[in-house]
Design an enzyme around this catalytic site. Sequence first.
Site, PDB file in Angstrom:
ATOM      1  N   VAL A 211       0.823  -1.219   0.000  1.00  0.00           N
ATOM      2  CA  VAL A 211       0.000   0.000   0.000  1.00  0.00           C
ATOM      3  C   VAL A 211       0.853   1.263   0.000  1.00  0.00           C
ATOM      4  O   VAL A 211       0.389   2.346  -0.366  1.00  0.00           O
ATOM      5  CB  VAL A 211      -0.940   0.017   1.233  1.00  0.00           C
ATOM      6  CG1 VAL A 211      -0.138   0.230   2.536  1.00  0.00           C
ATOM      7  CG2 VAL A 211      -2.009   1.085   1.086  1.00  0.00           C
TER       8      VAL A 211
ATOM      9  N   ALA B  23       5.547  -6.114   6.419  1.00  0.00           N
ATOM     10  CA  ALA B  23       4.175  -6.059   5.903  1.00  0.00           C
ATOM     11  C   ALA B  23       4.158  -5.257   4.616  1.00  0.00           C
ATOM     12  O   ALA B  23       4.908  -4.286   4.465  1.00  0.00           O
ATOM     13  CB  ALA B  23       3.240  -5.417   6.916  1.00  0.00           C
ATOM     14  N   ASP B  24       3.310  -5.670   3.718  1.00  0.00           N
ATOM     15  CA  ASP B  24       3.073  -4.888   2.506  1.00  0.00           C
ATOM     16  C   ASP B  24       1.786  -4.101   2.616  1.00  0.00           C
ATOM     17  O   ASP B  24       1.656  -3.041   1.997  1.00  0.00           O
ATOM     18  CB  ASP B  24       3.071  -5.817   1.290  1.00  0.00           C
ATOM     19  CG  ASP B  24       4.474  -6.347   1.039  1.00  0.00           C
ATOM     20  OD1 ASP B  24       4.852  -7.348   1.681  1.00  0.00           O
ATOM     21  OD2 ASP B  24       5.200  -5.722   0.249  1.00  0.00           O
ATOM     22  N   ARG B  25       0.839  -4.646   3.360  1.00  0.00           N
ATOM     23  CA  ARG B  25      -0.397  -3.927   3.596  1.00  0.00           C
ATOM     24  C   ARG B  25      -1.062  -4.500   4.842  1.00  0.00           C
ATOM     25  O   ARG B  25      -1.346  -5.703   4.877  1.00  0.00           O
ATOM     26  CB  ARG B  25      -1.357  -4.037   2.402  1.00  0.00           C
ATOM     27  CG  ARG B  25      -2.542  -3.089   2.451  1.00  0.00           C
ATOM     28  CD  ARG B  25      -3.450  -3.281   1.254  1.00  0.00           C
ATOM     29  NE  ARG B  25      -2.824  -2.960  -0.014  1.00  0.00           N
ATOM     30  CZ  ARG B  25      -3.234  -1.978  -0.825  1.00  0.00           C
ATOM     31  NH1 ARG B  25      -4.234  -1.196  -0.468  1.00  0.00           N
ATOM     32  NH2 ARG B  25      -2.621  -1.761  -1.981  1.00  0.00           N
TER      33      ARG B  25
ATOM     34  N   ALA C  63      -1.033  -8.509   4.759  1.00  0.00           N
ATOM     35  CA  ALA C  63      -0.466  -9.107   3.542  1.00  0.00           C
ATOM     36  C   ALA C  63       1.040  -8.948   3.606  1.00  0.00           C
ATOM     37  O   ALA C  63       1.542  -7.836   3.850  1.00  0.00           O
ATOM     38  CB  ALA C  63      -1.003  -8.425   2.288  1.00  0.00           C
TER      39      ALA C  63
END
Length: 408
Positions: A112, A267-269, A277
């Site tokens: 995000v 974390a990516d999102r 995610a």
Amino acid sequence: MTGPQSSTLQAIKYSRAGLSLSAGSLQVLDQLRLPFETVYENVANCKDGHHVVRSMKVRGAPAIAIVAALSLAVELHFVLTSTPAVFPTALSVQDFVDHKLNYLRTSRPTAVNLFEAAARLEKVVVAAASAMNATSASTANAYISAAETMLEKDVEDNRSIGRHGAQAIIEAAAAAGADNTVQVLTHCNTGSLATAGWGTALGIIRELHVTGKLEHAYCTETRPYNQGSRLTAYELVHEQIPATLICDSMASALMNTRKIAAVIVGADRVAANGDTANKIGTYQLAIAARYHGVPFIVAAPSTSIDLNTATGADIVIEERAAVEVVRVSGRKVPASDEAAEATSAPATETVHVAAPGINVWNPAFDVTPSHLITCVVTEHGVALPSTSSGAGSQPSIDMKAFLAKFAQ
Ligand SMILES: CSC[C@H]1O[C@H](OP(=O)(O)O)[C@H](O)[C@@H]1O
């Protein structure tokens, strides 16, 4: 201005334009070549920026956002100084920025940070273009300054995540009667190669190390891109942090046989309810950690938290090409030690490692449900699960309520 100076590896090198006629400079470490070759690639515009992100020469949620933003900064400055007629008004700069950010948004879908940065930068430019006496130059420079700030703020946030996370792990270990030092496991790469410097989950490991609290760090290889064996191991060896590489398949056996104080991931999102995610394989690490009673910690700056996404079910998971699973690149092993000494470093080569014709599924990420996460560590502090409301409901981590405490 250059990227943050530190003894850690530097994924991003940026210098602001010097005299008005000189362009800014953005160079990124080509992470597809690591750890065997250190090659910086020049990024002169958004097309280059989109390519290095899409190809994963640059990867890591914060690094993706920063490189994308700075690729537009260098392009904007170049156009403004070489062909100023392209920007007759402040509004023409705003239109240019909107168009380029929309293009950069198409590079990768899951993290995000890129989308958060684009939205924030668009607001900066709208404000600048609508200001009294706004000019093309003032509007462009407002964007460039905001993009540059991302570099420094990211490192500050990571140092803060490191302190909060290390404190939480040491306090939990002490409460469990453990020794004064801890062993931890991490997945993928969340260090200086995924950020502007220091790192998130790996930033916690660095903090444990520099404060004398780290007994040992274990890192998974993280198939298929091998961020762990190629990047995290590289960072750990580079800084002589005591560490051991394991295959992804060994994680449960490690937790079953070693005193692992925490599993720490990036974390990516992070969704509003704490569902996260992250790199594929994270979810099964969370399941194994829960089974073995090991705290499972997500480390992420607030720019990785997406309050507009209610739960993990709403997160788009990027699927990548089959070749990334069935082919492996590495350094050719010389036939003999003599051969190794006799020749220069052997070339990097790519080999096919799977049965030709087999189908491949290659999701780059998976989603870990909030109820398997012990806490989310941000630059503001540690977000903990709220007691579950209603019989049978799973605990979750209310990220909106957590961030509201720090709203400016
Ligand atoms: C500092 S968060 C880095 C985050 O990004 C990685 O994914 P990728 O290498 O595909 O960009 C991984 O999910 C890390 O946790």
